[in-house]
Design an enzyme around this catalytic site. Sequence first.
Site, PDB file in Angstrom:
ATOM      1  N   CYS A  81       0.842  -1.197   0.000  1.00 52.21           N
ATOM      2  CA  CYS A  81       0.000   0.000   0.000  1.00 52.21           C
ATOM      3  C   CYS A  81       0.877   1.247   0.000  1.00 52.21           C
ATOM      4  CB  CYS A  81      -0.909  -0.017   1.229  1.00 52.21           C
ATOM      5  SG  CYS A  81      -1.942   1.462   1.389  1.00 52.21           S
ATOM      6  N   CYS A 158      -7.933  -0.287   7.413  1.00 51.65           N
ATOM      7  CA  CYS A 158      -6.683   0.475   7.391  1.00 51.65           C
ATOM      8  C   CYS A 158      -6.273   0.769   8.820  1.00 51.65           C
ATOM      9  CB  CYS A 158      -6.879   1.762   6.609  1.00 51.65           C
ATOM     10  SG  CYS A 158      -5.473   2.887   6.671  1.00 51.65           S
ATOM     11  N   TYR A 253      -4.992  31.003   2.909  1.00 48.93           N
ATOM     12  CA  TYR A 253      -5.281  29.600   2.591  1.00 48.93           C
ATOM     13  C   TYR A 253      -6.098  29.047   3.765  1.00 48.93           C
ATOM     14  CZ  TYR A 253      -1.170  30.513  -0.365  1.00 48.93           C
ATOM     15  OH  TYR A 253      -0.269  31.076  -1.243  1.00 48.93           O
ATOM     16  N   CYS A 341       3.042  21.832   5.746  1.00 54.17           N
ATOM     17  CA  CYS A 341       2.961  20.374   5.662  1.00 54.17           C
ATOM     18  C   CYS A 341       4.121  19.800   4.864  1.00 54.17           C
ATOM     19  CB  CYS A 341       1.631  19.942   5.044  1.00 54.17           C
ATOM     20  SG  CYS A 341       1.350  20.589   3.375  1.00 54.17           S
TER      21      CYS A 341
END
Length: 389
Positions: A81, A158, A253, A341
């Site tokens: 994954c 998950c 943002y 980020c």
Amino acid sequence: MVPGPGTVVGPVEVGPVAHGGHCVARLDGRVIFVRHGIPGETVMVRLTDTAKAKFWRGDVAEVRDRSPHRVPAPCPVAGSCGGCDFQHVDPAHQRELKRRVVAEQLARLAGIEWDGAVEAVGDPLHWRTRMRYVTETGTAGLRAHRSHDVVEVPPGGCRIADATGPETDELRQLAREAQGQDMYVATGEPVSAVAGRDVLLGRRSVTELVGRTPLQVATDGFWQPHRKAPEVLTRAVLKALKPQPGEVGLDLYCGVGLFAAALASKGVRVFGVEQDRRAAGFAARNVPEAEIIAGPLERHLNQLPHQVDIIVLDPPRSGAGTKVVNRLAGLGARAIAYVACDPAALARDLATFAELGWAPTKIRAFDLFPMTHHVECVALLERTALDPN
């Protein structure tokens, strides 16, 4: 002759961690970006991409000399994954690897020597409140790394998905109904699922409670995925900026108004800008006392107040860029909180701010994406003293 994908080469020593979830190894002078290794290990590598002349990509096929930080992956599909990079690494060392990446990016791209740590936030599993599943095979799946191949969600779900989300059987049923479309699952109030833009399986929005503040968010819209991220980042921003009643602040943002709401609660007059018009609409409803502009920030820089006191800057992964930084540096703010980020984008923008007389006085990093290579940073920028000469 260049070996093709699937060829196993080595042994090689796994070198330093690099930005992007892999480590750097060398074979006869050739750089190989290796996934699922740990610096210091000796491994055999199965090549996955040899198309580039300067470097290859590969995955650990066998560990000959293992790191003491290697642990069994909690998810049975962690190796295939594409969602997780570091399940084979104990959580404390994951944070150390991320610390090295942040420090390296800041030093190389901005000339900043950073000796901070990546702060742990909650449990490294079952933290993700936003999931996007692919359903083209008729079952809930996730993409393989750098591939369109689908990896079916294993029994038990998950391992980083929020535990309050749908059980495996329910996911499969939803996937059958949504087959052929991306399926979004958001765990808030209430739990919701949406497939693409056409098939509605649940509610189109959820309510997220940040402290005592309710915020409406589109089920398939942007929201910090870690359960604790909104409060952690809000506290970090408020601690950095120390907003005062009557000040003028920007939330750029702004998404659905997370930081705008926090600033408004402190008596700040807030102006927000958000490119996504749907998110901007939520922001206007979530923080009615703020003035929200819908559209790309770069096109609306002239609509910002000419004088502000504080700025929250939370750009996408690509960063804010030179045009935005140049404008913000001249608005007279006493402080800027930059929420990032991506450490490389943060470093590039900090270098631009430095040319304009701004410097970070505090940089914090948070492990808000455990088991992945991603890391969130909050930098406090203040104007540097002018040279009297």
